[in-house]
Motif scaffolding. Sequence first.
Motif, PDB file in Angstrom:
ATOM      1  N   SER A  70      59.636  -1.377  11.284  1.00  0.00           N
ATOM      2  CA  SER A  70      58.783  -1.579  10.204  1.00  0.00           C
ATOM      3  C   SER A  70      57.516  -0.889  10.465  1.00  0.00           C
ATOM      4  O   SER A  70      56.809  -0.095   9.270  1.00  0.00           O
ATOM      5  CB  SER A  70      58.601  -3.154  10.004  1.00  0.00           C
ATOM      6  OG  SER A  70      59.639  -3.765   9.840  1.00  0.00           O
ATOM      7  N   ASN A  71      56.903  -0.908  11.441  1.00  0.00           N
ATOM      8  CA  ASN A  71      55.829  -0.407  11.930  1.00  0.00           C
ATOM      9  C   ASN A  71      55.565   1.250  11.752  1.00  0.00           C
ATOM     10  O   ASN A  71      54.752   2.000  11.064  1.00  0.00           O
ATOM     11  CB  ASN A  71      55.106  -0.759  13.156  1.00  0.00           C
ATOM     12  CG  ASN A  71      54.284  -1.971  13.081  1.00  0.00           C
ATOM     13  OD1 ASN A  71      53.896  -2.341  12.415  1.00  0.00           O
ATOM     14  ND2 ASN A  71      54.906  -2.812  14.155  1.00  0.00           N
ATOM     15  N   ILE A  72      56.823   1.933  12.102  1.00  0.00           N
ATOM     16  CA  ILE A  72      57.098   3.101  11.937  1.00  0.00           C
ATOM     17  C   ILE A  72      57.258   3.764  10.650  1.00  0.00           C
ATOM     18  O   ILE A  72      56.735   4.772  10.171  1.00  0.00           O
ATOM     19  CB  ILE A  72      58.385   3.476  12.901  1.00  0.00           C
ATOM     20  CG1 ILE A  72      58.155   3.420  14.348  1.00  0.00           C
ATOM     21  CG2 ILE A  72      58.618   5.241  12.442  1.00  0.00           C
ATOM     22  CD1 ILE A  72      59.365   3.718  15.316  1.00  0.00           C
ATOM     23  N   SER A  73      58.069   2.665   9.890  1.00  0.00           N
ATOM     24  CA  SER A  73      57.973   3.144   8.471  1.00  0.00           C
ATOM     25  C   SER A  73      56.737   2.910   7.674  1.00  0.00           C
ATOM     26  O   SER A  73      56.412   3.881   7.217  1.00  0.00           O
ATOM     27  CB  SER A  73      59.159   2.205   7.658  1.00  0.00           C
ATOM     28  OG  SER A  73      60.251   2.428   8.127  1.00  0.00           O
ATOM     29  N   PHE A  74      55.953   2.112   8.057  1.00  0.00           N
ATOM     30  CA  PHE A  74      54.489   1.785   7.622  1.00  0.00           C
ATOM     31  C   PHE A  74      53.571   3.141   7.994  1.00  0.00           C
ATOM     32  O   PHE A  74      53.045   3.646   7.125  1.00  0.00           O
ATOM     33  CB  PHE A  74      53.941   0.635   8.041  1.00  0.00           C
ATOM     34  CG  PHE A  74      52.448   0.409   7.760  1.00  0.00           C
ATOM     35  CD1 PHE A  74      52.184   0.093   6.462  1.00  0.00           C
ATOM     36  CD2 PHE A  74      51.366   0.883   8.584  1.00  0.00           C
ATOM     37  CE1 PHE A  74      50.880  -0.178   6.179  1.00  0.00           C
ATOM     38  CE2 PHE A  74      49.949   0.584   8.338  1.00  0.00           C
ATOM     39  CZ  PHE A  74      49.740   0.068   6.907  1.00  0.00           C
ATOM     40  N   MET A  75      53.729   3.606   9.225  1.00  0.00           N
ATOM     41  CA  MET A  75      53.244   4.958   9.424  1.00  0.00           C
ATOM     42  C   MET A  75      53.503   5.979   8.758  1.00  0.00           C
ATOM     43  O   MET A  75      52.658   6.872   8.194  1.00  0.00           O
ATOM     44  CB  MET A  75      53.199   5.081  11.073  1.00  0.00           C
ATOM     45  CG  MET A  75      52.606   4.035  12.044  1.00  0.00           C
ATOM     46  SD  MET A  75      52.901   3.858  13.574  1.00  0.00           S
ATOM     47  CE  MET A  75      52.948   5.771  14.087  1.00  0.00           C
ATOM     48  N   ASP A  77      54.942   5.829   5.864  1.00  0.00           N
ATOM     49  CA  ASP A  77      54.739   5.927   4.549  1.00  0.00           C
ATOM     50  C   ASP A  77      53.021   6.213   4.011  1.00  0.00           C
ATOM     51  O   ASP A  77      52.685   6.320   3.088  1.00  0.00           O
ATOM     52  CB  ASP A  77      54.988   4.504   3.831  1.00  0.00           C
ATOM     53  CG  ASP A  77      56.297   4.328   3.748  1.00  0.00           C
ATOM     54  OD1 ASP A  77      57.271   5.494   3.842  1.00  0.00           O
ATOM     55  OD2 ASP A  77      57.019   3.005   3.554  1.00  0.00           O
ATOM     56  N   ASN A  78      52.284   5.711   5.110  1.00  0.00           N
ATOM     57  CA  ASN A  78      50.849   5.927   4.945  1.00  0.00           C
ATOM     58  C   ASN A  78      50.088   7.338   5.332  1.00  0.00           C
ATOM     59  O   ASN A  78      49.091   7.342   5.846  1.00  0.00           O
ATOM     60  CB  ASN A  78      49.983   4.787   5.348  1.00  0.00           C
ATOM     61  CG  ASN A  78      50.477   3.397   4.780  1.00  0.00           C
ATOM     62  OD1 ASN A  78      50.400   3.509   3.613  1.00  0.00           O
ATOM     63  ND2 ASN A  78      51.016   2.259   5.333  1.00  0.00           N
ATOM     64  N   HIS A  81      51.371  10.749   9.844  1.00  0.00           N
ATOM     65  CA  HIS A  81      51.500  11.894  10.574  1.00  0.00           C
ATOM     66  C   HIS A  81      50.452  13.009  10.325  1.00  0.00           C
ATOM     67  O   HIS A  81      50.502  13.929  11.585  1.00  0.00           O
ATOM     68  CB  HIS A  81      53.084  12.542  10.063  1.00  0.00           C
ATOM     69  CG  HIS A  81      54.188  11.440  10.492  1.00  0.00           C
ATOM     70  ND1 HIS A  81      54.445  11.211  11.950  1.00  0.00           N
ATOM     71  CD2 HIS A  81      55.065  10.865   9.850  1.00  0.00           C
ATOM     72  CE1 HIS A  81      55.613  10.544  11.954  1.00  0.00           C
ATOM     73  NE2 HIS A  81      55.845  10.144  10.839  1.00  0.00           N
ATOM     74  N   ALA A  82      49.516  12.780   9.549  1.00  0.00           N
ATOM     75  CA  ALA A  82      48.724  14.053   9.192  1.00  0.00           C
ATOM     76  C   ALA A  82      47.607  13.902  10.367  1.00  0.00           C
ATOM     77  O   ALA A  82      47.092  14.793  10.608  1.00  0.00           O
ATOM     78  CB  ALA A  82      48.233  14.055   7.717  1.00  0.00           C
ATOM     79  N   LYS A  83      47.442  12.726  11.075  1.00  0.00           N
ATOM     80  CA  LYS A  83      46.371  12.277  11.741  1.00  0.00           C
ATOM     81  C   LYS A  83      46.799  12.345  13.277  1.00  0.00           C
ATOM     82  O   LYS A  83      46.167  12.222  13.935  1.00  0.00           O
ATOM     83  CB  LYS A  83      45.824  11.033  11.594  1.00  0.00           C
ATOM     84  CG  LYS A  83      45.157  10.745  10.257  1.00  0.00           C
ATOM     85  CD  LYS A  83      44.885   9.395   9.762  1.00  0.00           C
ATOM     86  CE  LYS A  83      44.697   9.056   8.527  1.00  0.00           C
ATOM     87  NZ  LYS A  83      44.351   7.938   7.938  1.00  0.00           N
ATOM     88  N   THR A  84      48.078  12.614  13.509  1.00  0.00           N
ATOM     89  CA  THR A  84      48.686  12.833  14.761  1.00  0.00           C
ATOM     90  C   THR A  84      48.943  14.221  15.174  1.00  0.00           C
ATOM     91  O   THR A  84      49.306  15.067  14.263  1.00  0.00           O
ATOM     92  CB  THR A  84      50.044  11.981  14.812  1.00  0.00           C
ATOM     93  OG1 THR A  84      50.971  12.494  13.885  1.00  0.00           O
ATOM     94  CG2 THR A  84      49.599  10.625  14.734  1.00  0.00           C
ATOM     95  N   SER A  85      49.144  14.459  16.516  1.00  0.00           N
ATOM     96  CA  SER A  85      49.504  15.923  16.982  1.00  0.00           C
ATOM     97  C   SER A  85      51.093  16.143  16.817  1.00  0.00           C
ATOM     98  O   SER A  85      51.562  14.984  16.631  1.00  0.00           O
ATOM     99  CB  SER A  85      49.128  15.889  18.264  1.00  0.00           C
ATOM    100  OG  SER A  85      50.046  15.096  19.158  1.00  0.00           O
ATOM    101  N   ASP A  86      51.492  17.157  17.014  1.00  0.00           N
ATOM    102  CA  ASP A  86      52.985  17.341  17.096  1.00  0.00           C
ATOM    103  C   ASP A  86      53.655  16.831  17.938  1.00  0.00           C
ATOM    104  O   ASP A  86      54.728  16.112  17.351  1.00  0.00           O
ATOM    105  CB  ASP A  86      53.082  18.914  17.131  1.00  0.00           C
ATOM    106  CG  ASP A  86      52.757  19.901  15.737  1.00  0.00           C
ATOM    107  OD1 ASP A  86      52.741  19.185  14.844  1.00  0.00           O
ATOM    108  OD2 ASP A  86      52.704  20.936  16.028  1.00  0.00           O
ATOM    109  N   ALA A  87      52.867  16.511  18.982  1.00  0.00           N
ATOM    110  CA  ALA A  87      53.723  15.870  20.302  1.00  0.00           C
ATOM    111  C   ALA A  87      53.635  14.337  19.841  1.00  0.00           C
ATOM    112  O   ALA A  87      54.822  13.680  19.976  1.00  0.00           O
ATOM    113  CB  ALA A  87      53.001  16.020  21.504  1.00  0.00           C
TER     114      ALA A  87
END
Length: 123
Positions: A70-75, A77-78, A81-87
């Motif tokens: 659920s938390n991964i889906s939330f991340m 959906d919101n 990924h734009a705020k995280t590095s490729d790694a």
Amino acid sequence: QFTNIITAFVSLATCLYLIPLVPSLMSTLDESLHQLEYLNKELEASQRKLMTFMAFLCHEIRNPLFVITSNISFMEDNGCHAKTSDAQTQSIQAISQAADIMLRLVNDVLDISKLEAGKLELQ
């Protein structure tokens, strides 16, 4: 002719020897069948206990897995990924894939336990 008489005599002697053993053999067979029935009931009870334990364990594993997925889906959906590095994005995807696999395995075990308990209807 003489051979036939000897064969008949040996057969008669064998029967006379074996007839008294029949009740003992029947008793042994009866005891073995009772023991087999008892062991079969014990095995069935053990299997039911195992399936109950597996169902309980899977429910306990599925709850935290649901939180993870659920938390991964939330991340996702919101737009996290734009705020995280490729790694970090790759790590999140790996966690998501692993959690999905584990969830499928847990659900499969739960289905098997339901099937064993006669509570699952096949579609």
